[in-house]
Design an enzyme around this catalytic site. Sequence first.
Site, PDB file in Angstrom:
ATOM      1  N   CYS A   2       0.838  -1.193   0.000  1.00 10.02           N
ATOM      2  CA  CYS A   2       0.000   0.000   0.000  1.00 10.02           C
ATOM      3  C   CYS A   2       0.881   1.254   0.000  1.00 10.02           C
ATOM      4  CB  CYS A   2      -0.926   0.121   1.199  1.00 10.02           C
ATOM      5  SG  CYS A   2      -2.000  -1.293   1.433  1.00 10.02           S
ATOM      6  N   ARG A  27       3.328   0.249  -5.174  1.00 10.98           N
ATOM      7  CA  ARG A  27       3.235  -0.379  -3.856  1.00 10.98           C
ATOM      8  C   ARG A  27       1.941  -1.178  -3.681  1.00 10.98           C
ATOM      9  NH1 ARG A  27       6.795   1.608  -0.257  1.00 10.98           N
ATOM     10  NH2 ARG A  27       5.489   0.883   1.441  1.00 10.98           N
ATOM     11  N   TRP A  75      -2.919  -2.650  -1.577  1.00 15.49           N
ATOM     12  CA  TRP A  75      -2.588  -4.035  -1.905  1.00 15.49           C
ATOM     13  C   TRP A  75      -3.177  -4.850  -0.767  1.00 15.49           C
ATOM     14  CZ3 TRP A  75       0.225  -8.227   0.048  1.00 15.49           C
ATOM     15  CH2 TRP A  75       0.556  -9.207  -0.879  1.00 15.49           C
ATOM     16  N   ASN A 101      -0.908   1.735   5.823  1.00 15.42           N
ATOM     17  CA  ASN A 101      -0.081   0.719   5.167  1.00 15.42           C
ATOM     18  C   ASN A 101       0.486  -0.146   6.282  1.00 15.42           C
ATOM     19  OD1 ASN A 101       1.872  -0.718   3.687  1.00 15.42           O
ATOM     20  ND2 ASN A 101       3.375   0.905   3.958  1.00 15.42           N
ATOM     21  N   GLY A 102       0.210  -1.449   6.228  1.00 14.87           N
ATOM     22  CA  GLY A 102       0.721  -2.343   7.262  1.00 14.87           C
ATOM     23  C   GLY A 102      -0.363  -3.265   7.763  1.00 14.87           C
ATOM     24  N   GLU A 483      17.112 -16.300 -11.631  1.00 14.19           N
ATOM     25  CA  GLU A 483      16.560 -14.968 -11.851  1.00 14.19           C
ATOM     26  C   GLU A 483      15.820 -14.898 -13.195  1.00 14.19           C
ATOM     27  OE1 GLU A 483      15.873 -12.509 -10.167  1.00 14.19           O
ATOM     28  OE2 GLU A 483      15.668 -10.838 -11.547  1.00 14.19           O
ATOM     29  N   LYS A 487      11.938 -13.815 -13.553  1.00 14.97           N
ATOM     30  CA  LYS A 487      11.497 -12.676 -14.374  1.00 14.97           C
ATOM     31  C   LYS A 487      10.439 -13.123 -15.382  1.00 14.97           C
ATOM     32  CE  LYS A 487      12.786  -9.266 -12.834  1.00 14.97           C
ATOM     33  NZ  LYS A 487      13.346  -9.710 -11.647  1.00 14.97           N
ATOM     34  N   GLU A 490       7.055 -13.967 -13.481  1.00 17.81           N
ATOM     35  CA  GLU A 490       6.340 -12.844 -12.851  1.00 17.81           C
ATOM     36  C   GLU A 490       5.785 -11.857 -13.878  1.00 17.81           C
ATOM     37  OE1 GLU A 490       8.556 -10.179 -10.252  1.00 17.81           O
ATOM     38  OE2 GLU A 490      10.354 -10.451 -11.435  1.00 17.81           O
ATOM     39  N   HIS A 506      18.585 -35.363 -12.416  1.00 17.52           N
ATOM     40  CA  HIS A 506      18.050 -35.924 -11.176  1.00 17.52           C
ATOM     41  C   HIS A 506      16.528 -35.796 -11.098  1.00 17.52           C
ATOM     42  CE1 HIS A 506      22.087 -36.633  -9.738  1.00 17.52           C
ATOM     43  NE2 HIS A 506      22.390 -35.441 -10.230  1.00 17.52           N
ATOM     44  N   LYS A 603       5.586  -3.850  -5.181  1.00 17.37           N
ATOM     45  CA  LYS A 603       7.021  -3.559  -5.210  1.00 17.37           C
ATOM     46  C   LYS A 603       7.673  -3.790  -3.849  1.00 17.37           C
ATOM     47  CE  LYS A 603      10.701  -1.935  -7.231  1.00 17.37           C
ATOM     48  NZ  LYS A 603      11.362  -2.912  -8.101  1.00 17.37           N
TER      49      LYS A 603
END
Length: 608
Positions: A2, A27, A75, A101-102, A483, A487, A490, A506, A603
Amino acid sequence: MCGIIGYAGHRPAVPVLIEGLSRLEYRGYDSAGVGFIQDGHLHIIKAEGRLSSLKAKLEKHPCLLAVNGIGHTRWATHGIPTERNAHPHLGGDGKLALIHNGIIENYQELKAELLEKGYDFQSETDTEVLAHLIAEGRKQQPDMLHAFAWALRRARGAYAVAMVSPEDPGTVFAARLAAPLILGVGTGEHFVASDIPAFLPYTRDVVFLQDGEIVRINDCSWQVLSLSDLSVIDKKIQTINWDMQVAQKNGYKHFMLKEIFEQPHVIEECLSGRINLKTGTVSLPELQNLPIPERLRIVACGTSFHAGLWGQYLLEQIAHIPTVCDIASEFRYRNPVIGNNEMTLVISQSGETADTLAALRLVHAQKKTVLGLCNVIGSSITREADAVIYTQAGPEISVASTKAMTSQMLVMALLALYYAQRKGIIDLQALNQAAKLLKNLPGILQEALPDMEKTAEKLAVQFSKAKDFFYLGRGHAYPLALEGALKLKELSYIHAEGYASGEMKHGPIALIDSAFPTFALAFDDDLFAKTKSNIEEVQARNGSVILLTDRDVNPEKGMHIWKIPSLYGPFTSFLALSAMQLFSYCMADYLGKDVDQPRNLAKSVTVE
Ligand code: F6R
């Protein structure tokens, strides 16, 4: 998660809030809302979905007279993303409006108490509980400020909150505990926000608020007070030298593309003052008062974890420091044993990631040293770590991290060289060679990026129908493979898995067939032949391959060779990383995905 913003000044507040929210949308972006005082009354406008839905709603609402207010982009944590759960939330039938926010951890217990007192709840959020608690506090306390502090003292968890009330029409109150909040000091106007770009067009003078602090702003003054006893705290104004340009797209289609193309500049910035070509030395003054660690533990999440894992290879090879790498969310609950001469390095672009911050605190609880590697100045990790190295990558707006990872890897490389130099285990010639290569890196990357983008565009079209992808690498190419897979998934929502090439046999190789392509990384080093044979095993099962390499390789059927410029040893990774970022970017863009704000992500992951 948020983003919050508060404004008190002389301009129409709502456009200022909306502009600020557009820079905080990274955010969270599942709903948004504003609250403001106009004609002595509190007005709340909120909308489900992106900020554009809120803007459309505001067009029908006269709001240009308000000169203070609060804004929120959400969010979801408690309660699904609907208009009802969007912020601001009203406390006590419109006595006040609150954004947050939290997470308020004891909200259920507080809610039960407030329900008993007859409060009516419109949403499923923990924030509304806090809003009513402030209203309840107002019944017993002499004014809104005391009521705000009274309620916050009862809340457990994490918050950055801002509040407006018709009782104090020119004022915005805000406070923080374990969530970011920055005060912006302008002329005849003041701001509070989760991040600096929210108010950067208006002021560069900022005050970083600490946990347990309340700030009260109006048009002509600001004051920071202690939450515990409301005593005034003396705070220093700092001037940020960020330029608004960096927070804009600069003609690129997406922030992500802009940030990929910014990487040569970021490398220059990150190296500046840290490498001296004349003396062939690396200097990291941030570390000069800390002893050379006998062991190093790296703790991080997501992309930052991959940068740490890449650094592990260099720290062991170059600096001979035994290094382990931990995922923060695992580390924090494992009761880890931290050795006496071990240093922990926490890596975080935002400096606010809840698990990484908790890991830092756990290490501190054992009275051990923590070094922070962060991008965001004034963030929680930078304030709590014993020493901090800044990556100096500038604001990263795109949710998917690109330039931040490059800068983190670069600092890891510098760290390895720095410790090797301090331990006297690297000769001047090797140090000089590495320093020169790093200095030349921005130019090489700058030249390579346009061609890489073209190749990435072509490959994206060819592979756009793939439903799955393997990413394979060995040695320092292994973290890059992880990575690359992260990428791709996402951004384009294509299933992708990163593996150490040697692990394929394996089990995972069972998945390979003509519909399951592999993105392989093999560089011109001792491990090339080994990875090449793993690639042949994939081809033998009809799997098509993109081979990202700096070596001349003869084209074979079913293999797409992507040649990148060669740099000494692990430093080729910087070019490979950019190539993979561009591939994921082009795939997502070709498939019409929301590149800068992929679904379900935010983010700054300030909840665990
Ligand atoms: C992926 C990405 C995330 C972050 C992770 C940690 O593109 O950006 O995986 O790397 O959430 O964030 P920071 O570095 O802010 O701690």
